[in-house]
Write an enzyme that holds these catalytic residues in place. Sequence first.
Site, PDB file in Angstrom:
ATOM      1  N   HIS A   4      88.689   6.460  38.566  1.00 31.60           N
ATOM      2  CA  HIS A   4      87.632   6.050  38.169  1.00 31.60           C
ATOM      3  C   HIS A   4      86.507   5.390  39.392  1.00 31.60           C
ATOM      4  O   HIS A   4      86.129   4.685  39.589  1.00 31.60           O
ATOM      5  CB  HIS A   4      87.300   6.039  36.727  1.00 31.60           C
ATOM      6  N   LEU A  10      89.536   4.816  30.960  1.00 37.11           N
ATOM      7  CA  LEU A  10      89.449   4.199  32.972  1.00 37.11           C
ATOM      8  C   LEU A  10      91.044   4.131  33.444  1.00 37.11           C
ATOM      9  O   LEU A  10      91.823   3.918  32.726  1.00 37.11           O
ATOM     10  CB  LEU A  10      88.285   3.585  33.054  1.00 37.11           C
TER      11      LEU A  10
END
Length: 281
Positions: free
Chosen positions: A37, A33
């Site tokens: 995100h 991530l």
Amino acid sequence: MQIIERVLEMQRWSESERRQGRRIALVPTMGALHEGHLSLVRDGKVRGDRVVVSLFVNPAQFAPQEDFASYPRDFERDRELLNDTGTDVLFHPAVEEIYPEGFETRIEFGELSKPLCGAVRPGHFSGVATVVATLFNIVRPHVAIFGCKDYQQLQIIRRLVRDLNFDIEVIGHPTVREGDGLAMSSRNAYLNPEERKAALCLYRSLRHAEEMVRRGEWCGAAIVDAVRGEIAREPLARVEYATLCDPESLREVERVEETALLALAVRIGKARLIDNIILKP
Ligand code: PAF
């Protein structure tokens, strides 16, 4: 934050939340991530009462020669980031949970999956659509949020929802960029410092195209040539495609009429980077 690994438990959780009248937002991810995100998660928190983030590196969307095995994975870091961003549930199934023995279904697409990334990654969007439809049936979200950087993926999911009558609102979240313009991507992790600098040619070329349109250049060939020229100045970069197309159908267009999508895929070292911009006269 609750971590759920089993399909049945996830379905039960969602059913119970729905019964209590809560709106569920889903952010599907493959982990590794980054801020892009996390901004989808924050968006989900505004749009839903509960946010579920799925973390599943989907083998069905990688071709055998692609980077499934080496795709960056760091569960502990991802877990912490999601917890700190206020995620309610992290859905983290094993491959056998999503694709149990005997799993045979594939969702196939027509024209939308043929150009751009679909032309160089056959089967990719079928793998994406199959897993996304599966996640929709497991998480049963009211709203699902995807990044606009993966523009073709977003269009395919919109079509999937429309064609198969999923009662889900699909949101395209604007591309999140680093301070210098590079679109955030898990695959940026493959770039060494020199390649990281070279990768700026994507954003530079898109901005150059935007400037051409602003000055009245609407001819697709002229714009695409200029974009290719800009990228060719960077010795570490190799253009896979640079295409001007209709933002809905993704069919190639010759001119920027009302709006056009300029989409790029460029290889730099081990990384295959994509980016895009919507051009308006
Ligand atoms: O964009 C991604 O990370 C993936 O393609 C998705 C939507 C999570 C499906 O595996």
